[in-house]
Design a protein around this motif. Structure first.
Motif, short mmCIF file in Angstrom:
data_model
loop_
_atom_site.label_atom_id
_atom_site.label_comp_id
_atom_site.label_asym_id
_atom_site.label_seq_id
_atom_site.Cartn_x
_atom_site.Cartn_y
_atom_site.Cartn_z
N VAL B 268 25.36 42.85 44.23
CA VAL B 268 25.38 41.58 44.96
C VAL B 268 25.58 40.43 43.98
O VAL B 268 25.38 40.59 42.77
CB VAL B 268 24.05 41.31 45.72
N GLY B 269 25.94 39.29 44.53
CA GLY B 269 25.98 38.06 43.75
C GLY B 269 27.17 37.94 42.83
O GLY B 269 28.17 38.66 42.96
N HIS B 270 27.06 37.01 41.91
CA HIS B 270 28.11 36.70 40.94
C HIS B 270 28.45 37.96 40.16
O HIS B 270 27.61 38.56 39.50
CB HIS B 270 27.57 35.61 40.01
N ALA B 271 29.71 38.37 40.25
CA ALA B 271 30.07 39.70 39.76
C ALA B 271 29.92 39.84 38.25
O ALA B 271 29.49 40.88 37.75
CB ALA B 271 31.51 40.03 40.18
N GLY B 313 40.75 48.14 40.06
CA GLY B 313 39.56 47.99 39.24
C GLY B 313 38.97 46.59 39.31
O GLY B 313 38.10 46.24 38.52
N GLY B 314 39.45 45.80 40.24
CA GLY B 314 38.89 44.46 40.45
C GLY B 314 37.58 44.56 41.23
O GLY B 314 37.45 45.40 42.11
N ILE B 315 36.64 43.71 40.89
CA ILE B 315 35.38 43.64 41.65
C ILE B 315 35.04 42.18 41.93
O ILE B 315 35.48 41.29 41.23
CB ILE B 315 34.19 44.31 40.91
N GLY B 316 34.18 41.99 42.96
CA GLY B 316 33.84 40.62 43.36
C GLY B 316 34.94 40.11 44.26
O GLY B 316 35.92 39.56 43.78
N SER B 317 34.80 40.31 45.58
CA SER B 317 35.95 40.06 46.45
C SER B 317 36.03 38.65 47.00
O SER B 317 37.03 38.28 47.59
CB SER B 317 35.96 41.08 47.60
N THR B 318 34.98 37.85 46.80
CA THR B 318 35.06 36.48 47.36
C THR B 318 34.95 35.43 46.26
O THR B 318 34.16 35.58 45.32
CB THR B 318 33.98 36.22 48.42
N ALA B 337 38.32 39.12 42.46
CA ALA B 337 38.64 40.12 41.42
C ALA B 337 38.86 39.47 40.06
O ALA B 337 39.90 39.66 39.43
CB ALA B 337 39.85 40.96 41.84
N GLU B 338 37.88 38.71 39.62
CA GLU B 338 38.00 37.96 38.38
C GLU B 338 38.22 38.88 37.18
O GLU B 338 37.62 39.94 37.08
CB GLU B 338 36.71 37.14 38.18
N THR B 339 39.05 38.42 36.29
CA THR B 339 39.34 39.19 35.07
C THR B 339 38.05 39.54 34.32
O THR B 339 37.85 40.70 33.94
CB THR B 339 40.27 38.36 34.16
N CYS B 340 37.18 38.57 34.12
CA CYS B 340 35.95 38.81 33.36
C CYS B 340 35.07 39.86 34.03
O CYS B 340 34.34 40.58 33.36
CB CYS B 340 35.14 37.52 33.22
N ASP B 380 53.64 36.84 27.24
CA ASP B 380 53.59 36.03 26.02
C ASP B 380 52.16 35.79 25.54
O ASP B 380 51.95 35.15 24.51
CB ASP B 380 54.34 34.70 26.22
N GLY B 381 51.17 36.30 26.28
CA GLY B 381 49.78 36.15 25.85
C GLY B 381 49.22 34.75 26.02
O GLY B 381 48.10 34.47 25.61
N LYS B 382 49.97 33.87 26.64
CA LYS B 382 49.52 32.47 26.74
C LYS B 382 49.23 32.02 28.16
O LYS B 382 48.91 30.86 28.39
CB LYS B 382 50.58 31.55 26.11
N HIS B 383 49.37 32.90 29.10
CA HIS B 383 49.11 32.56 30.50
C HIS B 383 48.24 33.64 31.11
O HIS B 383 48.47 34.83 30.85
CB HIS B 383 50.42 32.43 31.28
N TYR B 384 47.28 33.22 31.93
CA TYR B 384 46.28 34.16 32.43
C TYR B 384 45.98 33.96 33.91
O TYR B 384 45.97 32.84 34.41
CB TYR B 384 44.97 33.99 31.65
N PHE B 385 45.68 35.07 34.56
CA PHE B 385 45.07 35.02 35.89
C PHE B 385 43.56 35.13 35.74
O PHE B 385 43.06 36.00 35.02
CB PHE B 385 45.51 36.22 36.74
N TYR B 386 42.84 34.27 36.43
CA TYR B 386 41.40 34.46 36.62
C TYR B 386 41.18 35.36 37.80
O TYR B 386 40.36 36.25 37.81
CB TYR B 386 40.75 33.11 36.89
N VAL B 387 41.94 35.02 38.87
CA VAL B 387 41.89 35.76 40.12
C VAL B 387 43.06 36.74 40.08
O VAL B 387 44.18 36.34 39.77
CB VAL B 387 42.03 34.80 41.30
N ASN B 388 42.79 38.00 40.38
CA ASN B 388 43.82 39.01 40.29
C ASN B 388 44.08 39.60 41.67
O ASN B 388 43.45 40.57 42.07
CB ASN B 388 43.39 40.09 39.30
N PRO B 389 45.01 38.97 42.38
CA PRO B 389 45.23 39.32 43.78
C PRO B 389 45.97 40.63 43.93
O PRO B 389 46.70 41.05 43.03
CB PRO B 389 46.08 38.17 44.29
#
Lengths: 659, 659
Positions: B268-271, B313-318, B337-340, B380-389
C-alpha cells in the motif's frame, strides 16, 4: 427557414399521459418537489442545512443572521420554483401554489429598491455587487429566477415574480451595456442569456432579447472582460485567500470566453456552461434570424454530438473542471458525463429543433433523456448520480483516487444542489419536448413518442390530438386527431435513428407510403376528426459499434433497443464483467420481465467468459496465451442503463468486448 | 535456509562486459554522471539551479546564503556520490575520484560537532532538528549519504565519508531509541533502514543493524509516532501554511505506517517508500534470521508482484500519491509505474534472492530491469520518463487533465531530481545483481544472463568464471571456469520463466541432464579449469495473457520474447493503435534489424485493423455493428518496450486486442 413557434411560447398545450413517463413525473411531483422544499427550509434532520430560504428571510429583513451556503444558493430556490411552476401547469395543487406564493412574497421583499436581487451580496458583501462576475454567479442566479418567474407565470397566470424579475432585468440592463458608464461584461457561468430570451418571449419586451445578445456577443471579445475584471479586483477571490492571476486563455476556455462565441467551433470547457450558452445562442439565432449564430450552433452541435458524446447522451468526459476534453476522448471508467450537462444538451437540442426541424436533434435529445438523465435518479427519486459512468468497478471507485468521482451507488440527493432540481425541472416540463409546430407552415412535428394530449394553433386552424405510445418497450405509436381544421395541414413524424429507416405508417388501419424530409415522415392532407395515424418504427435489439477513433470502445459493442442503451450488471452476470464477450452476430433475445425493477425489457444472448478458474490463486499475473483455455459459454443478461444500480452494488458496463 | 553472502558484502567481484549492457553502463559513466555533476553545481544554463552543492558550501561556512531547493536536496549529492562510487569500482577515473574527494571534504566540513549532517536544518531551521520526521526527509537524506559512503569505501578503500556517516549514525542512534529521553520515531520516507544494514555490513558494527531494526519495528506501532509528532508540532507543515490535522489511518498507509510492519500483507501507499522498506526488511530477515520478518517479506512480495505489478515490472498504478491502489487495478493509460519504484523493486528482489534463492525473484528483477527501468531512459541518456505508461495517446496526455502525468516523450532530466540518479546508481552497480553465492553451501547462483567476469569465495575454495551472453537477442549463454577449487561446488543456473521450462544445458559441448531446485538448474561436480557450461533457455516470441481480474488487459495480449516486453508504436503501425488486433494463435516473426534504434529485434505478425475509412467524416459516432465492415488485414510491427519513444512522438501500446 421556417419560423417555428414553440409550444412553450404560451401556456403549455401538451399534457403527458404515458405509462412509462407518468411514473417519473409523479415521482417529481410527489417526492422530489416536497423533499426539496424541506431541504430548502433546513428541515431534513440528517442533511447539512441549505440556508436557501433563510437567506431570503434575512435579505428581506425578517430575520437576523449570516449568509449560508454557496454563493449561488439563491438558484436552488429558483430551480425549485421553476419545477413547481411546471408541475402546477400539469397538475394544479392549491396548497403547493400557496407555498410558492409565499416564497414569491419573500423574494419580492428581498429585492432592493433599484431592482437588485441576490441574497449573497445583500447580506454578505453589499458593497461588492458586480465586481466578481468571474466567480460569483450573480447573473446566473438572476437567470434561474427569471426562468422560474416565466414558468410560474405560464402555469398560474400570476405575474408577481415576473414583475420582480422584469424590474431586476431592467436594472441589469442599466448596469451592463456598451455605454462608457456601463460594464461590458458577462457572467462566469452562462444561464441568464437563455433566461432573458424566455423573459422576452413571455413579455414581448425586445430589450431583454437585446440584453441576451449583448452578453453572448461580448463573451470572448477583446480586451477580455474576465481578465480585466480580475485585474480590477486585484485578484481577490471568493474561493481562496490567495490572490488570483488573471485567467489564461486555457482558463477562459473553461468559461467559453477564450474567443468570440460566433467563432467557436469546438465544444470546450465546463460542459454545463457550454450547453446553457449554446441554448441561448440557438434561441437568439431563431428569434433574430441570425445566420452566423445559427452556423456557430450547428458547428458546436456537430462537434459535441459527433465527437464528444457518450452513447448514453453524456457529455463532458473529464471531472477536471467537469469539462469537455477533446475529440473522441470518451473514457468509460474515468468518465464524468454530469447529469446537468445532459439536461443542458436536451435544452440545446430542443432549441435546435425550434430553429430547424431535423431528426438528428431529436435523436440526441431522446438518447440523453432515456439514458443519462433518467438513469441519474434512483427508483425512489431520492438518490442521484452526478457522474454517469459507462463502466463501474466499485472497488476502483473507492480505492483508486483517479476514480473517486465515479460513484458506484447513487448519492442521497440533499448532499448536492445542482443535479436533482435540474432533473425535477426537466421532467416536470417534459411536455414541452414532445412536439414543435410551425403555424405558418401548418406543420406539427412529433419528436418524441410519449403519450398524452396536445393542441396546436396553425394557420389552417386549431388541431387537437392524442398520442398513445408503448415506448420504450414497444414502438407502436398512435396519433388520433380529436379536432382538425377544414384545410390541409402536415403531420411530421420523426423517423428515429434507431429504426434504421424502417418505419411503417398506417392511416386508419391502411398502410400508406410517405415522403421523408429531414428525417421526418411527412403526411399532408385534409384530416377528418377521428383520423388515426399508426406509426411503427422498427424496434430491434442490436449491437452497436463506436467510431474507431473512440479508443475506449475499440473492439466493443453496446446493446441498444430503440431509445434505450442497455448495460450488464454484476448481479446478473458475475464479475469481472471485463472477462465477458459476445459474438458480433450474436442473436439477441428480448423479453419483458414484469417482476424485475418495476417491469422492464431484458435482453439476453449467448456469450463467452474468460476462464478465471484456470488461474491458480496467487498465480503469476502473466502467462502465455497458449496456456489460456478457450473461454466458456455463458448466457449474458442486459438491463436498461437507466435502471442500473437499483439492486446490489456491483460492477456495471455498457460496452462489451466482441469476438 | 542457507545464509547467502552477497557479492556486495565486500568489494565487487563481478565485472560486466556485455554487448547489450556495456552501452548503458558507459552512458552512465560518460554522460549521466558528468551531466549530473554540472546540475548539482548549477552550471546548466537552461536548468533551474539545483543549489545542492551550494547548500553544502553554505552549511560548511564557506559561503553565505540561503538554503535552496527541496528539503531533501542533500540526497541528490548522495545519489551522485554513490553512482560515482559504483562507477569507480568498475572503471577507475582519477579525475572523477578527485572531484568526489573534494565533495566529501565539503560534506565533512558541513557536519556538526555532534555528528549531525543536513544542510536544510543547518541553514534554514537550526532549532528544528528531528521535529518533523513526517515531512522533512531528515533520515532519508542520511540514509542516501550512508549508501554513498559505503559504495565509495568499497570502490576506493577511502573511509573519510564512511567515518563521517558512522559519526552521524552514532548521533542518530543517540537521538532515536526506546529510552525515555529518546525519540521512538522513524522517517516519513523509508531509506535509512536499508542504508544502516549496508553500514553494518561494511563496518561490522551491529548497532547499525539494531538501529535499522528499531526503525522497522517502531513503524506503525501504537501510539503512532507520526500522529503524535504532528500534534507536538501543532500541525506546522513545511509544505503549506495551513496547519495539518494528524494523519488518518489512510494517510499513514501512504507511509506504510498504518500498522506494524510485521503484520502488513498488502503493498500500500507510496510505492518507492514501500519497496525501500521491504528491502530493509528482507535484509534484516536475512541478517538476523528473523522468520517472522521473512514471512512478512514473502507476503508483501507475493501481493505486489502477483497482483499489483505491470507486465513491464512497473509498480504503483496511481499518480495520486505515486502509490499502489489495490489488487489487479493496473490501468494502462492512467498508469504511474514510477521509474524509482521499479528500481526499488529490483533492490527488494535482490534481497529476497539473498534470503532464499528462488528464480521467481530473479524473474521479476529481470522483468523490471529490461523493461520499466531501461525504458525510462532515452538513447542519449539525457531524457527520462518518471511515469512509464503501457499505453500512450499523446493528445490525451496533453488535453485530458487526468492523464497530464503520463508524458508522451521523455523529459529533460534536469527538470527532476529523483529518477535519473536512481537509474545511474542502479546501472553502475548492475554487476551486483548478476549472481549471489552461498559459501557454506558451495553454490553460485547465476540470476541474470549478463556477460563479464566474476570471482567467488566458497568453502570449497576460489572460483573464477567468465559469462558470455547474447541476451536479450539470443539466449545462448556460456559460463567458462577460469579458476576452480579441487573439491565439488554447485553451479545453479536460473531457468527463466520466459523459456517455459525448456532450457538445454551442455557441458563442454555435450548435452547433459540436470536437476531443478527452486527454479534453478543445479550442476554439482568437481570442475576442471576451462570447463564450459552452455545454457540455452528457449527464447521464443509469444503472446502473453494477463490474469482475468486485471480488467484493463481483458481480451488483450502482450508480445514478449525472453526478458523483453514488446510494444507497438504509431510510427510503425499508424493510429489509432486501439483499432488493431491480433489472432490468439498468430505466428510471430522475429528478425534483427541492425539499422533500427541502434540494432534491435523486431517482431512482426499478421493482424487486423478496424476500418475507419468506412466511417464518413462527421458521421454519428455510433452505428449498428452489422454495418461495420470486416476488419482489414495489416502487418503488425512491435519493437522492444524499452526502446519506445525514441522516434517520432505518437501512440504506443503494450497490450493489443486479440481476435
Amino acid at each position: 427557414m421556417n419560423r417555428i413557434i414553440s409550444s412553450q411560447s404560451g401556456r403549455s398545450a401538451v399534457r403527458i399521459d404515458d405509462e412509462f413517463w407518468n411514473r417519473f413525473i409523479e415521482l417529481v411531483r410527489g417526492t422530489v418537489i416536497p423533499y426539496q422544499w424541506e431541504a430548502l427550509n433546513d428541515s431534513i434532520p440528517e442533511a447539512e442545512p441549505s440556508y436557501a430560504i433563510r437567506n431570503f428571510r434575512i435579505a428581506a429583513g425578517m430575520e437576523e443572521g449570516a449568509f449560508g451556503g454557496m454563493v449561488f444558493q439563491d438558484s436552488d430556490v429558483a430551480k425549485w420554483l421553476e419545477a413547481v411552476g411546471f408541475s402546477l401547469a400539469q397538475h394544479p395543487d392549491a396548497e403547493l401554489e400557496r407555498t410558492a406564493d409565499g416564497v414569491i412574497e419573500l423574494i419580492a421583499m428581498a429585492q432592493h429598491e433599484d431592482g437588485y436581487l441576490n441574497t449573497y451580496f445583500t447580506i454578505k458583501a453589499p458593497g461588492e455587487r458586480w465586481t466578481n462576475l468571474y466567480e460569483a454567479h450573480e447573473l446566473y442566479c438572476a437567470g434561474h429566477m427569471m426562468e422560474a418567474a416565466v414558468a410560474y407565470y405560464y402555469a398560474t397566470g400570476k405575474s408577481k415574480l415576473l414583475d420582480v424579475m422584469r424590474k431586476f432585468a431592467d436594472h441589469i440592463a442599466s448596469v451592463f451595456g456598451p455605454e462608457p458608464d456601463q460594464l461590458r461584461g458577462y457572467d462566469g457561468h452562462q444561464e441568464i442569456e437563455l433566461a432573458l430570451v424566455k423573459l422576452y418571449e413571455a413579455t414581448g419586451e425586445e430589450r431583454y432579447m437585446e440584453l441576451a445578445r449583448f452578453f453572448i456577443d461580448e463573451r470572448g471579445a477583446e480586451p477580455n472582460f474576465l481578465v480585466e475584471e480580475t485585474k480590477r479586483r486585484d485578484g481577490r477571490s471568493i474561493w481562496t485567500d490567495r490572490k488570483l492571476e488573471p485567467p489564461t486563455l486555457l482558463q477562459l476556455a473553461y468559461n467559453q470566453a477564450h474567443r468570440p462565441v460566433r467563432e467557436q467551433d469546438t465544444a470546450v470547457g465546463h460542459a454545463v456552461r457550454a450547453v446553457y450558452m449554446y441554448t441561448a445562442m440557438a434561441d437568439l439565432a431563431r428569434v433574430t434570424e441570425d445566420r452566423e449564430l445559427r452556423d456557430a450552433c450547428r458547428r458546436l452541435w456537430n462537434n459535441m454530438t459527433r465527437k464528444q458524446m457518450y452513447i448514453t447522451g453524456g457529455i463532458g468526459s473529464t471531472h477536471h473542471g467537469e469539462a469537455f476534453s477533446f475529440d473522441y476522448d470518451l473514457p468509460n471508467d474515468t468518465v464524468y458525463a454530469e447529469t446537468c450537462a445532459s439536461i443542458g444538451l436536451i435544452f440545446f437540442a430542443r432549441r435546435m429543433l425550434l430553429l430547424e426541424a431535423k431528426s438528428e436533434y431529436a435523436d440526441v435529445m431522446e438518447r440523453a433523456l432515456y439514458n443519462n438523465v433518467i438513469g441519474s435518479m434512483s427508483q425512489d427519486g431520492k438518490h442521484y448520480f452526478y457522474v454517469n459512468p459507462l463502466e463501474v468497478w466499485p472497488e476502483a471507485s473507492e480505492r483508486n483516487p483517479g476514480r473517486h468521482h465515479v460513484k458506484a451507488t447513487r448519492q442521497k440527493w440533499f448532499g448536492c444542489s445542482c443535479c436533482p432540481p435540474n432533473v425535477a425541472r426537466l421532467l416536470s416540463s417534459l411536455n414541452d419536448y414532445v412536439y414543435t409546430s410551425s403555424a405558418e407552415a401548418n406543420t406539427i412535428y412529433a419528436h418524441l413518442f410519449i403519450g398524452g394530449e396536445a393542441r396546436f394553433t396553425l394557420a389552417a386552424g386549431e388541431v387537437a390530438l392524442q398520442q398513445q405510445s408503448l415506448l420504450p418497450w414497444e414502438s407502436d405509436t398512435r396519433f388520433t386527431f380529436t379536432a382538425v381544421p377544414e384545410s390541409v395541414f402536415t403531420m411530421a413524424l420523426r423517423i428515429p435513428s434507431w429504426c434504421g429507416g424502417s418505419a411503417a405508417l398506417r392511416l386508419n388501419g391502411v398502410p400508406m407510403d410517405y415522403e421523408t424530409r429531414n428525417g421526418y415522415a411527412i403526411v399532408s392532407r385534409t384530416w377528418s376528426q377521428g383520423d388515426c395515424l399508426e406509426w411503427a418504427p422498427e424496434l430491434r435489439a442490436q449491437l452497436t459499434a463506436a467510431h474507431p477513433s473512440i479508443r475506449a470502445d475499440a473492439g466493443k459493442a453496446a446493446i441498444e433497443r430503440g431509445p434505450l442503451v442497455f448495460c450488464l450488471e454484476e448481479t446478473d452476470n458475475g464479475q469481472p464483467l471485463a472477462s465477458l464477450s459476445i459474438a458480433r452476430d450474436a442473436e439477441l433475445q428480448v423479453r419483458f420481465d414484469a417482476e424485475l425493477l418495476g417491469g422492464t425489457v431484458v435482453i439476453e444472448a449467448d456469450g463467452y467468459a474468460d476462464d478465471a478458474a484456470a488461474w491458480q490463486e496467487d498465480a503469476p499475473p502473466y502467462r502465455p496465451m497458449a496456456q489460456q483455455p478457450a473461454s466458456r459459454a455463458v448466457r449474458l443478461r442486459a438491463v436498461p442503463y437507466y435502471l442500473w444500480g437499483n439492486r446490489e452494488t456491483g460492477e456495471m458496463t455498457v460496452w462489451l468486448r466482441t469476438q
